[in-house]
Enzyme design. Structure first.
Site, PDB file in Angstrom:
ATOM      1  CG  LEU A 100      -2.088   0.961   1.217  1.00  0.00           C
ATOM      2  CD1 LEU A 100      -3.125   0.524   0.193  1.00  0.00           C
ATOM      3  CD2 LEU A 100      -2.729   1.060   2.596  1.00  0.00           C
ATOM      4  CG  ASP A 105      19.968  -4.144  -0.591  1.00  0.00           C
ATOM      5  OD1 ASP A 105      21.119  -3.805  -0.881  1.00  0.00           O
ATOM      6  OD2 ASP A 105      18.988  -3.932  -1.330  1.00  0.00           O
ATOM      7  CG  ASP A 125      11.902  -0.365  -1.052  1.00  0.00           C
ATOM      8  OD1 ASP A 125      10.820  -0.716  -1.552  1.00  0.00           O
ATOM      9  OD2 ASP A 125      12.457   0.700  -1.331  1.00  0.00           O
TER      10      ASP A 125
END
EC number: 2.7.1.-
Length: 409
Positions: free
Chosen positions: A223, A289, A309
Site C-alpha cells: 500500500l 541491503d 523495501d
C-alpha cells in the site's frame, strides 16, 4: 545530641528518604511499563490471524480512507485495527484501473492504481519458496513473499512501521495489459506459453523478465503511503559500500557508534533507537541491503524510520549475517519495550506467531519451514548479543526507556 550531629543525622535520613522514594517510583514505573508491554503482547497475539473480509459494517468510509487516517509520525497503522482485514481484502481484490512501470529503483516492480484511486506497488514472483539465494546477503532478485512476511513480522514486533502488504494473483492478459501504459506495455513478451514483462529499473533487463504461469502471475502488493506524508530519504549510517575491497567505517572502527551519536538526527530524539530496532528486524529477516531509509519530511528526527523495501530478505535460511546487527552491538543500547517483546517471542513463539499471521494470505504458505526455523535461531543470537552488552555495561545503560505517546486523532 549536639546540633551538628542532629543536622548530619537529619541530612542522612533525608538522603535515604529521597533515594527510597525515587527507587520505589522508578520500580513502580518500570513495573507498570513492563505490565503494559505484556498486555500489548497478548493483544497482538490475540489479533494475529486476520480474515480478509470486505465488510466495513461500522463505517461508511472506503478502505483507502481508513488506511490513510491510520498514518501518524510514529506509526503506519495503529495497534488495534479491526478494519485491517477489509483494507487487505481490497488490496488483493479491487479492480486494477491503471498499470505503469515502477517508481525509480534497482528492482523490477509495477505501479498499480486500484479502483478508488489507491496506489499499490506490485512485486512479481521470481523464485520458488524453497529456492536458496547464494552469494552475498544482498544478492538475487527481490522476493515478493519477503515483503509479505516482513509486514507481519513488523506487526508481531509491535513496531508498526511497515506499510501494509498482501499477496495477490493477477492475470497479466486481462487485468494488466488492457490498462497498462505504453512504457510498461513495451516490456511485455511471451516466453513459451507464459506471459512475461521486464519493466523499467536499474537492473531490469529484457533477458531477465518475470514470467507468469500462463497468464496468472503471483506477487505482492504494498500500500502506497498517503501523499500528504511526503518521504525524505537518508543514507543509513551503517550502510555498505557495495564495492569489493572497500569497507565502510563501521566495518573496521569499533567506536563508530560514538561518532554517530554526535551527528544529527542521532544525537537526540528516537532515531538512533529506531536504527537499533531496524537492525534487529533486518537481522531476523536476513536483510543486509538497507543502504538508505525513509522518514517523513521536515520531522527534525522525530518521525519513525519507515520499514520500506524489505524484499531482499529470506534469501538463504542458513546464512546469519551478523554484520546486520552492528548498530546493536556497537552502540549497546535497545528500547526496553523492544527487549521485552523479543523475550516474549523466544522458545518457538516467534515462528508460531509469524506462521499464524501469514496463514490468511492469498499466497500462503508465504515462507518455507527452513526460513521460519531460522527466525527462532536468529532471535537467540539477538538475545545473546544484548546479554553481552548488559554484562559489559549494565542493564541501566543498555536498556533505554523510550515510549512515545502515539495519537490517531
Amino acid at each position: 545530641m549536639k546540633l551538628k550531629q542532629r543536622v548530619v543525622l537529619l541530612a542522612i535520613l533525608l538522603v535515604i528518604f529521597i533515594f527510597t522514594k525515587v527507587f520505589l517510583i522508578d520500580n513502580l514505573d518500570t513495573s507498570a511499563a513492563n505490565r503494559e508491554d505484556q498486555r500489548a503482547f497478548h493483544r497482538m497475539m490475540a489479533s494475529l490471524h486476520v480474515e480478509l473480509d470486505p465488510r466495513l459494517d461500522h463505517t461508511l468510509q472506503s478502505p483507502w480512507e481508513i488506511a490513510a487516517q491510520w498514518v501518524v509520525p510514529r506509526e503506519v497503522y495503529p495497534e488495534e485495527t479491526p478494519e485491517l482485514g477489509a483494507v487487505m481484502h481490497a488490496m488483493t481484490t479491487k479492480k486494477i484501473i491503471k498499470a505503469d512501470v515502477g517508481y525509480k529503483g534497482t528492482q523490477l516492480k509495477a505501479l498499480l492504481i486500484l479502483e478508488g484511486g489507491q496506489k499499490v506497488v506490485f512485486k512479481p514472483k521470481r523464485y520458488a519458496r524453497d529456492y536458496v539465494v547464494e552469494g552475498e546477503p544482498y544478492a538475487g532478485y527481490d522476493r515478493h513473499n519477503a515483503e509479505v512476511a516482513a509486514f507481519h513480522l513488523d506487526r508481531i514486533l509491535g513496531f508498526r512501521r511497515a506499510p501494509l502488504v498482501v499477496g495477490r494473483f493477477v492475470n497479466l492478459r486481462t487485468e494488466i495489459k488492457p490498462v497498462a501504459t505504453e512504457q510498461l506495455l513495451g516490456t511485455f513478451m511471451a516466453v513459451g506459453n507464459n506471459t512475461c514483462f521486464y519493466g523499467k529499473c536499474y537492473y531490469c533487463r529484457e533477458t531477465e523478465p518475470a514470467c507468469a504461469d500462463g497468464d496468472i502471475m503471483e506477487g505482492s502488493v504494498t500500500l502506497w503511503l498517503p501523499d500528504v506524508w511526503p518521504l525524505q530519504k537518508h543514507r543509513h549510517p551503517w550502510g555498505r559500500t557495495y564495492r569489493e575491497g572497500k569497507l565502510a567505517r563501521w566495518e573496521y572502527d569499533e567506536s563508530y557508534c560514538d561518532a554517530v551519536k554526535k551527528t544529527s538526527p542521532y544525537d537526540s530524539g528516537p532515531r538512533l533507537l529506531d536504527i537499533i530496532d531496524t537492525a534487529i528486524f533486518d537481522y531476523l529477516i536476513g536483510n543486509a541491503d538497507r543502504h538508505h531509509y525513509e522518514s517523513f519530511q521536515d520531522d527534525e528526527g522525530a518521525s519513525m524510520l519507515i520499514l520500506l523495501d524489505n524484499a531482499k530478505s529470506f534469501g538463504n535460511p542458513a546464512l546469519d549475517e551478523r554484520s546486520i546487527l552492528a548498530p546493536l552491538y556497537q552502540c549497546c543500547i535497545i528500547r526496553v519495550s523492544t527487549w521485552n517483546r523479543l523475550n516474549y517471542l523466544k522458545n518457538g513463539v516467534l515462528k508460531s506467531a509469524l506462521k499464524t499471521a501469514m496463514s490468511h494470505d492469498p499466497i500462503s504458505p508465504v515462507l518455507s519451514d527452513p526460513h521460519l526455523d531460522a527466525l527462532d535461531q536468529r532471535l537467540l543470537s539477538i538475545l545473546a548479543t544484548v546479554k553481552q552488552c548488559t554484562d559489559q555495561f549494565g542493564p541501566d545503560v543498555v536498556l533505554v526507556e523510550d515510549r512515545m505517546t502515539l495519537s490517531h486523532l
